[in-house]
Design a protein around this motif. Structure first.
Motif, PDB file in Angstrom:
ATOM      1  N   ARG A 134       4.206   2.093  18.373  1.00 36.35           N
ATOM      2  CA  ARG A 134       3.957   1.934  17.096  1.00 36.35           C
ATOM      3  C   ARG A 134       5.081   1.870  16.283  1.00 36.35           C
ATOM      4  NH1 ARG A 134       0.877   6.906  16.925  1.00 36.35           N
ATOM      5  NH2 ARG A 134       1.752   8.228  15.583  1.00 36.35           N
ATOM      6  N   THR A 135       6.383   2.531  16.887  1.00 37.21           N
ATOM      7  CA  THR A 135       7.477   2.896  16.191  1.00 37.21           C
ATOM      8  C   THR A 135       8.617   1.987  16.726  1.00 37.21           C
ATOM      9  OG1 THR A 135       8.063   4.673  17.279  1.00 37.21           O
ATOM     10  CG2 THR A 135       6.812   4.927  15.381  1.00 37.21           C
ATOM     11  N   GLN A 176      10.003  -1.765  10.546  1.00 34.71           N
ATOM     12  CA  GLN A 176       9.059  -0.700  10.164  1.00 34.71           C
ATOM     13  C   GLN A 176       9.513  -0.371   8.377  1.00 34.71           C
ATOM     14  OE1 GLN A 176       6.906   1.724  12.068  1.00 34.71           O
ATOM     15  NE2 GLN A 176       6.517  -0.323  12.785  1.00 34.71           N
ATOM     16  N   GLU A 177       9.499  -1.300   7.708  1.00 32.50           N
ATOM     17  CA  GLU A 177      10.257  -1.140   6.276  1.00 32.50           C
ATOM     18  C   GLU A 177       9.307  -1.918   5.077  1.00 32.50           C
ATOM     19  OE1 GLU A 177      13.673  -3.146   4.014  1.00 32.50           O
ATOM     20  OE2 GLU A 177      14.238  -1.983   5.702  1.00 32.50           O
ATOM     21  N   ALA A 178       8.926  -1.080   4.376  1.00 35.16           N
ATOM     22  CA  ALA A 178       7.892  -1.231   2.984  1.00 35.16           C
ATOM     23  C   ALA A 178       8.624  -1.195   2.074  1.00 35.16           C
ATOM     24  CB  ALA A 178       6.505  -0.447   2.923  1.00 35.16           C
ATOM     25  N   GLU A 206       2.910   6.372   8.638  1.00 31.66           N
ATOM     26  CA  GLU A 206       2.422   5.951   7.172  1.00 31.66           C
ATOM     27  C   GLU A 206       2.709   4.568   7.177  1.00 31.66           C
ATOM     28  OE1 GLU A 206       3.829  10.391   4.945  1.00 31.66           O
ATOM     29  OE2 GLU A 206       4.985   8.207   4.848  1.00 31.66           O
ATOM     30  N   PHE A 207       3.646   3.862   7.784  1.00 31.21           N
ATOM     31  CA  PHE A 207       3.909   2.426   7.625  1.00 31.21           C
ATOM     32  C   PHE A 207       2.893   1.678   8.438  1.00 31.21           C
ATOM     33  CE2 PHE A 207       5.352  -1.709   9.512  1.00 31.21           C
ATOM     34  CZ  PHE A 207       5.691  -2.099   8.190  1.00 31.21           C
ATOM     35  N   ASN A 214      -1.912  -1.696   8.613  1.00 36.20           N
ATOM     36  CA  ASN A 214      -3.553  -1.863   8.911  1.00 36.20           C
ATOM     37  C   ASN A 214      -4.138  -2.126   7.728  1.00 36.20           C
ATOM     38  OD1 ASN A 214      -4.156  -1.658  11.723  1.00 36.20           O
ATOM     39  ND2 ASN A 214      -2.416  -0.369  11.669  1.00 36.20           N
ATOM     40  N   LEU A 215      -4.113  -1.256   6.700  1.00 34.97           N
ATOM     41  CA  LEU A 215      -4.895  -1.480   5.520  1.00 34.97           C
ATOM     42  C   LEU A 215      -4.639  -2.486   4.772  1.00 34.97           C
ATOM     43  CD1 LEU A 215      -4.576   2.335   4.128  1.00 34.97           C
ATOM     44  CD2 LEU A 215      -6.721   1.259   5.244  1.00 34.97           C
TER      45      LEU A 215
END
Length: 230
Positions: A118-119, A144-146, A159-160, A165-166
């Motif tokens: 996942r990373t 992997q950036e928000a 957390e990402f 997913n949410l």
């Protein structure tokens, strides 16, 4: 893939290094908290295996300083302590997962591969269709950036993945069992609060909604959902 083991048990380190090398990983070791912290921040590792009980700096302090220095390398805590408070504290400080000692070789490798799946950032450059935009939130899974209003959110890899997913299921309840498998790579066990702690950490890093509430709602007995914009 490069893995750093920070553990003062030299015999265990040698065994883990042999196991991980057989699985195709490059392994580095450190037996001291401060030395491990220095090595982690001055080298590019894909994962850190971090023991709690260490000389010089304990594992919790090492983890805390790693995150304060914006080191986003995934961390799997290894601990002989069985108390829930220690496990929760590690997650609150930014660990991606924990594994109590003693553990089996198969479980360790499974946990490591779940985190790396996942990373890992794809080799190909991120393209536009890999961007997910919901309101003022922009997710770039390939990196992997928000970002929120162009400001980067300081999220761990776990957390990402949870946020992604949410947001993908905006307005829908996602069960804890589903999220546990998607985010942590394992089935939900009784009394396991890991997912709840990651949700709590994520909430703290997100801005409030226009009504002052949280974006993530707990649906008691069911799971979590990302609320639609006000």
């Amino acid at each position: 893939m490069k893995i750093l083991i920070i553990d003062d048990d030299r015999a265990l380190c040698e065994l883990l290094a042999e196991l991980l090398t057989m699985e195709g990983f490059d392994v580095a070791m450190s037996h001291d908290g401060q030395a491990g912290l220095d090595k982690a921040t001055s080298n590019d590792f894909d994962l850190i295996l971090l023991d709690v009980m260490l000389p010089s700096l304990n594992g919790m302090e090492v983890l805390k300083q790693l995150r304060q220095q914006a080191c986003e390398t995934p961390v799997l805590m290894l601990t002989a302590r069985g108390e829930e408070t220690d496990r929760v504290l590690g997650l609150e400080f930014g660990a991606d997962d924990y594994l109590p000692k003693p553990f089996s070789d198969r479980e360790l490798i499974a946990r490591i591969r779940a985190i790396l799946r996942r990373t890992s950032v794809p080799a190909k450059p991120t393209v536009n269709h890999d961007q997910l935009t919901v309101g003022e939130l922009v997710l770039l899974p390939g990196r992997q950036e928000a970002r929120w209003r162009e400001n980067k959110l300081d999220l761990t890899s776990t957390e990402f993945t949870l946020l992604h997913n949410l947001v993908q299921s905006e307005g829908q309840v996602l069960s804890k069992e589903f999220l546990n498998k998607k985010v942590l790579g394992r089935s939900l066990l009784p009394y396991d609060r890991s997912l709840d702690v990651h949700v709590s950490n994520l909430r703290k890093k997100l801005p409030s909604r226009s009504d002052g509430g949280d974006w993530i709602r707990t649906v008691r007995g069911k799971g979590y959902l990302w609320l639609e914009d006000c």
